[in-house]
Design a protein around this motif. Structure first.
Motif, PDB file in Angstrom:
ATOM      1  N   GLN A  11       0.892  -1.169   0.000  1.00 47.47           N
ATOM      2  CA  GLN A  11       0.000   0.000   0.000  1.00 47.47           C
ATOM      3  C   GLN A  11       0.926   1.214   0.000  1.00 47.47           C
ATOM      4  O   GLN A  11       1.536   1.533   1.019  1.00 47.47           O
ATOM      5  N   CYS A  47      -3.518  -0.869  -8.778  1.00 50.89           N
ATOM      6  CA  CYS A  47      -4.968  -0.907  -8.599  1.00 50.89           C
ATOM      7  C   CYS A  47      -5.512   0.489  -8.890  1.00 50.89           C
ATOM      8  O   CYS A  47      -4.944   1.487  -8.441  1.00 50.89           O
ATOM      9  N   CYS A  48      -6.575   0.562  -9.677  1.00 52.13           N
ATOM     10  CA  CYS A  48      -7.090   1.870 -10.104  1.00 52.13           C
ATOM     11  C   CYS A  48      -8.508   2.117  -9.596  1.00 52.13           C
ATOM     12  O   CYS A  48      -9.395   2.536 -10.348  1.00 52.13           O
ATOM     13  N   ARG A  50     -11.987   0.962  -6.913  1.00 54.77           N
ATOM     14  CA  ARG A  50     -12.877  -0.209  -6.751  1.00 54.77           C
ATOM     15  C   ARG A  50     -13.659  -0.534  -8.010  1.00 54.77           C
ATOM     16  O   ARG A  50     -14.023  -1.667  -8.255  1.00 54.77           O
ATOM     17  N   ARG A  55      -5.957  -4.669 -12.035  1.00 58.69           N
ATOM     18  CA  ARG A  55      -4.836  -3.728 -11.922  1.00 58.69           C
ATOM     19  C   ARG A  55      -4.326  -3.389 -13.325  1.00 58.69           C
ATOM     20  O   ARG A  55      -4.467  -4.195 -14.247  1.00 58.69           O
ATOM     21  N   ASP A  94      -2.632   0.610  -4.050  1.00 57.67           N
ATOM     22  CA  ASP A  94      -2.295  -0.807  -3.994  1.00 57.67           C
ATOM     23  C   ASP A  94      -1.430  -1.140  -5.213  1.00 57.67           C
ATOM     24  O   ASP A  94      -1.866  -0.993  -6.355  1.00 57.67           O
TER      25      ASP A  94
END
Ligand code: FES
Length: 265
Positions: A11, A47-48, A50, A55, A94
């Motif tokens: 993270q 990660c872009c 929710r 990813r 992330d």
């Protein structure tokens, strides 16, 4: 070097995020676990948000001197990159990485020629940053459609001679960047390129025609879902059979790729 075994999920706090040129963002992250083991040409899966389940692969643009921070440079082209462009300092991203096999610089090579088409400058900056530490001579051929799309000077790697070309002639020579390549091929010990596949096809043809047969490494861009060699979504045809860009690449020898069968994204 393949570094997949060193990949980790972290993270990463955002340090800064701003538009570096029209439609292109520069995002700095606190990511020592990745920065200290990453090598030029490798990438991360980011990660872009929710709403974007998968990813996205993003090449590592550079690291800081202490190897605690890394930068990503990306074009804002869809929901995922739009979400990324809005992240604020302190928010966490992330990240999975570093992934893939990066550029390989021969210790005996002292004249390195980098060829960047558009945002192809992103991973080549990390390569120049690392290679310059070895007292090498580095030349960069940097091309774009128009002057405003050229990476600004203050973001270019230090200690590199830069020659530019734009399609419309608003900066540097008028024409495509590969027009400049024949002039520098003899000088170069190795060539490293990053840009659109059309640029790679042109370089492959030039190299064949000029009979110089230099070793030229290119960084491929394909669709990727997992980045880990599991989904086979990034498979390309090479002279050695099917290869996965996320594991066997993204850097390949230009002559290994079967360009007639390469599918552009
Ligand atoms: Fe899944 Fe390469 S992205 S195998």
């Amino acid at each position: 070097m393949t570094n997949q075994s060193k990949a980790t999920v972290i993270q990463a706090p955002v340090i800064s995020n701003h538009e570096a040129m029209p439609g292109v963002h520069l995002l700095w992250l606190e990511a020592p676990e990745i920065a200290r083991v990453a090598s030029p040409g490798q990438f991360v899966m980011a990660c872009c948000g929710r709403e974007n389940l998968l990813r996205r692969p993003m090449s590592i643009h550079r690291t800081d001197e202490d190897k605690t921070k890394l930068a990503l440079m990306f074009t804002v082209v869809g929901k995922g990159t739009s979400w990324l462009s809005q992240r604020q300092p302190g928010e966490k991203l992330d990240l999975l990485g570093p992934l893939g096999k990066g550029f390989s610089v021969d210790p005996a090579s002292f004249n390195l020629l980098l060829v960047a088409g558009g945002l192809g400058i992103a991973p080549l900056t990390f390569l120049a940053q690392t290679a310059a530490a070895g007292n090498r001579s580095i030349a960069l051929l940097l091309g774009a459609k128009t002057g405003s799309q050229l990476c600004p000077g203050h973001l270019l790697p230090q200690g590199v001679r830069c020659f530019t070309a734009t399609d419309d002639g608003t900066a540097g020579s008028k024409g495509i960047i590969t027009d400049l390549l024949p002039k520098y091929l003899d000088w170069a010990s190795q060539v490293f390129a990053c840009g659109p596949s059309a640029m790679y096809r042109t370089i492959a043809n030039q190299n064949r025609k000029l009979l110089r047969r230099k070793e030229i490494q290119v960084s491929l861009e394909t669709r990727m879902a997992c980045g880990l060699g599991l989904c086979y979504g990034c498979t390309v045809k090479t002279r050695q059979g099917l290869k996965q860009v996320c594991q066997d690449g993204p850097v390949f020898n230009i002559d290994d790729i079967l360009w007639d069968e390469f599918v552009d994204i």
